[in-house]
Design a protein around this motif. Structure first.
Motif, short mmCIF file in Angstrom:
data_model
loop_
_atom_site.label_atom_id
_atom_site.label_comp_id
_atom_site.label_asym_id
_atom_site.label_seq_id
_atom_site.Cartn_x
_atom_site.Cartn_y
_atom_site.Cartn_z
N SER A 1 69.67 22.42 24.03
CA SER A 1 69.60 23.88 24.01
C SER A 1 68.28 24.38 23.41
CB SER A 1 70.76 24.47 23.21
OG SER A 1 70.70 24.03 21.87
N GLN A 2 67.86 25.54 23.87
CA GLN A 2 66.70 26.24 23.33
C GLN A 2 67.17 27.39 22.46
OE1 GLN A 2 64.37 27.58 26.72
NE2 GLN A 2 62.79 26.08 26.27
N ILE A 3 66.41 27.70 21.43
CA ILE A 3 66.66 28.90 20.66
C ILE A 3 65.88 30.04 21.30
CG2 ILE A 3 64.81 28.36 19.03
CD1 ILE A 3 66.38 29.86 16.89
N GLN A 4 66.52 31.19 21.48
CA GLN A 4 65.86 32.35 22.08
C GLN A 4 66.06 33.55 21.17
OE1 GLN A 4 66.82 33.04 26.18
NE2 GLN A 4 65.46 34.80 26.36
N ILE A 5 64.97 34.26 20.88
CA ILE A 5 65.04 35.43 20.00
C ILE A 5 64.63 36.67 20.79
CG2 ILE A 5 64.62 34.10 17.90
CD1 ILE A 5 61.70 34.92 18.03
N ASP A 6 64.87 37.84 20.20
CA ASP A 6 64.56 39.10 20.87
C ASP A 6 63.12 39.54 20.65
OD1 ASP A 6 67.11 39.38 21.91
OD2 ASP A 6 67.86 40.38 20.11
N ILE A 7 62.34 38.72 20.00
CA ILE A 7 60.93 39.02 19.73
C ILE A 7 60.07 38.26 20.73
CG2 ILE A 7 59.10 38.86 17.98
CD1 ILE A 7 61.44 38.74 15.91
N PRO A 8 59.00 38.86 21.26
CA PRO A 8 58.12 38.14 22.18
C PRO A 8 57.52 36.88 21.54
CG PRO A 8 57.59 40.48 22.18
CD PRO A 8 58.54 40.26 21.05
N VAL A 9 57.54 35.79 22.30
CA VAL A 9 57.01 34.51 21.83
C VAL A 9 55.95 34.02 22.82
CG1 VAL A 9 57.51 32.10 21.28
CG2 VAL A 9 59.17 33.88 20.69
N ILE A 10 54.77 33.72 22.31
CA ILE A 10 53.71 33.12 23.13
C ILE A 10 53.43 31.73 22.60
CG2 ILE A 10 51.30 33.22 23.87
CD1 ILE A 10 51.36 36.18 23.72
N ILE B 1 43.77 31.90 16.98
CA ILE B 1 43.15 32.88 16.09
C ILE B 1 42.75 34.13 16.85
CG2 ILE B 1 41.09 33.31 14.67
CD1 ILE B 1 41.28 30.28 13.86
N PHE B 2 42.20 33.95 18.04
CA PHE B 2 41.79 35.08 18.87
C PHE B 2 42.99 35.95 19.25
CE2 PHE B 2 41.17 36.92 23.11
CZ PHE B 2 40.00 37.64 22.93
N LEU B 3 44.08 35.32 19.70
CA LEU B 3 45.27 36.07 20.11
C LEU B 3 45.91 36.79 18.92
CD1 LEU B 3 46.96 33.60 22.62
CD2 LEU B 3 46.00 35.84 23.14
N ALA B 4 45.96 36.12 17.78
CA ALA B 4 46.52 36.77 16.59
C ALA B 4 45.71 38.02 16.25
CB ALA B 4 46.52 35.79 15.42
N GLY B 5 44.39 37.91 16.36
CA GLY B 5 43.53 39.06 16.08
C GLY B 5 43.80 40.22 17.03
N LYS B 6 43.99 39.91 18.31
CA LYS B 6 44.27 40.96 19.31
C LYS B 6 45.58 41.68 18.98
CE LYS B 6 42.41 41.22 23.10
NZ LYS B 6 41.35 42.11 23.64
N LEU B 7 46.59 40.92 18.55
CA LEU B 7 47.89 41.52 18.23
C LEU B 7 47.83 42.32 16.94
CD1 LEU B 7 50.08 38.44 19.22
CD2 LEU B 7 50.00 40.62 20.42
N TYR C 1 60.77 37.63 7.44
CA TYR C 1 59.58 38.48 7.59
C TYR C 1 59.69 39.52 8.71
CZ TYR C 1 57.66 35.03 4.43
OH TYR C 1 57.46 34.22 3.35
N ASN C 2 60.72 39.42 9.54
CA ASN C 2 60.94 40.42 10.60
C ASN C 2 59.66 40.72 11.40
OD1 ASN C 2 62.44 42.26 12.12
ND2 ASN C 2 61.92 43.97 10.77
N PRO C 3 59.07 39.72 12.02
CA PRO C 3 57.80 39.93 12.75
C PRO C 3 58.02 40.67 14.07
CG PRO C 3 58.59 37.71 13.12
CD PRO C 3 59.54 38.32 12.13
N ASP C 4 56.89 41.18 14.61
CA ASP C 4 56.92 41.83 15.92
C ASP C 4 56.57 40.87 17.04
OD1 ASP C 4 57.32 44.45 14.75
OD2 ASP C 4 55.21 44.38 14.16
N PHE C 5 55.89 39.77 16.69
CA PHE C 5 55.39 38.84 17.71
C PHE C 5 55.30 37.45 17.08
CE2 PHE C 5 53.44 38.13 21.74
CZ PHE C 5 53.48 39.34 22.45
N VAL C 6 55.59 36.43 17.88
CA VAL C 6 55.51 35.05 17.39
C VAL C 6 54.52 34.27 18.25
CG1 VAL C 6 56.77 32.88 17.02
CG2 VAL C 6 57.90 35.07 16.56
N LEU C 7 53.62 33.55 17.60
CA LEU C 7 52.71 32.63 18.27
C LEU C 7 53.07 31.21 17.88
CD1 LEU C 7 49.22 34.38 17.80
CD2 LEU C 7 50.78 34.55 19.74
N LEU C 8 53.29 30.35 18.88
CA LEU C 8 53.55 28.93 18.64
C LEU C 8 52.24 28.17 18.82
CD1 LEU C 8 56.84 28.28 20.69
CD2 LEU C 8 56.62 28.85 18.26
#
Length: 339
Positions: A22-31, A48-54, A125-132
């Motif tokens: 199984s995969q874990i799926q959250i309601d927050i966008p994940v890239i 680093i570039f994508l984090a900066g854009k967000l 931390y209740n983030p708005d976006f997750v980067l893997l």
């Protein structure tokens, strides 16, 4: 051996695709930012570039990394809560430490147990976006966008799977990717081939540029014009180090001597003494190294050498508007879910 690893990778993918695992799926966008080869594709600068854009969009970003070669790799460790680095490079791993120091407003967590780290990060931390970071092979986490970074300078090596080649999984698995991010400076015909095999994939193209050089002792900026009059000794311990040499030469720097340590080299006083011996023989006057190497040199209070850190940044060559559209679309989707 290659066939054995091929079968393991295929079976593992099948187990996830058939939902036996199984995969874990959250309601927050994940890239996910990953690659299909081992080492040196340019994932860290892209992350680093994508984090900066967000962050520029006012979003709270959570970055998850494995923390390669960090202490207690399976422990969940918070490298940054968005207001400064909390751990040493040895505790976090050099790449997560670098990410946290360059993305000051992002939350950075490391653990070999990605699923548990994600649950911890979202709960605390209740983030708005997750980067893997380095997430293409970590199938236990559902992602909304799968970015595969392909280095132009050494695309797929001999085309074989580890341990006989650089591939982490068969090239056919690139079908899972949403975006091919071509990163580097040397265009290779292999890139054209892969674009023909997967013609419907979104494409990004970027390269690294030298933005400035900073003195490791006091973090002051060193003029590139001043450096052009120096005889420079370049050293680094990263994958595909020749990229750093070519970057310096393109920037007009006179690289008289180079020394390449192994990837993720652990610096000791012996390393420094070795560099000093080389420098004395070649009569070089100044040392240069990368940010990733500098992270591991900070513990040395007196280096006894004049050392500059190469500060680089990602420059988008193609696909900037596409990236903005994709990010804005995911942000809008998320906003509609929580409203």
């Amino acid at each position: 051996i290659d066939l054995f690893f091929f079968l393991i990778v295929k079976i593992r993918l099948f187990l996830y695709q058939s939902k036996i695992l199984s995969q874990i799926q959250i309601d927050i966008p994940v890239i996910s930012i990953g690659n299909i080869t081992a080492g040196g594709s340019g994932k860290t600068p892209v992350t680093i570039f994508l984090a900066g854009k967000l962050i520029q969009r006012g979003l709270k970003v959570l970055i998850l990394s494995r923390g390669y070669k960090s202490d207690n790799v399976n422990e969940i460790k918070v490298v940054s809560e968005g207001n400064g680095v909390l751990l040493s490079p040895s505790e976090s791993g050099d790449e997560p430490w670098l990410i946290a120091s360059k993305c000051q407003k992002s939350i950075v967590i490391v653990s070999g147990k990605r699923k548990a780290a994600l649950q911890f990060g979202v709960a605390h931390y209740n983030p708005d976006f997750v980067l893997l970071d380095d997430g293409f092979q970590h199938l236990s986490i559902h992602r909304d966008i799968d970015i595969v970074v392909i280095n132009k300078d050494n695309v797929f090596g001999n085309g074989l799977i580890h341990p006989l080649g650089p591939l982490r999984e068969p090239l056919s698995h690139l079908e899972r990717a949403d975006i091919f991010w071509h990163h580097g400076d040397i265009l290779d015909d292999s890139l054209n081939d892969i674009d023909l095999i997967f013609p419907k994939k979104n494409l990004m193209k970027s390269k690294l540029i030298l933005s400035e050089v900073r003195n490791i002792s006091d973090n002051t900026c060193i003029s590139l014009e001043k450096l052009k009059s120096e005889k420079i000794f370049l050293f680094t311990g990263i994958a595909r180090p020749e990229r750093v040499y070519h970057l310096c030469k393109r920037s007009g720097l006179d690289i008289s001597e180079v020394h390449y340590f192994e990837d993720h080299h652990h610096y000791t006083q012996g390393s420094i003494d070795l560099l000093l011996q080389f420098a004395q023989k070649s009569k070089t006057t100044f040392f240069l190294t990368t940010e990733k190497d500098a992270v591991k040199l900070l513990e040395f209070k007196d280096l006894s050498i004049s050392l500059g850190i190469l500060i680089v940044e990602v420059q988008i060559c193609e696909g900037s508007s596409l990236l903005n559209q994709i990010l804005d679309f995911r942000i809008q989707q998320y906003s509609q879910k929580i409203s």
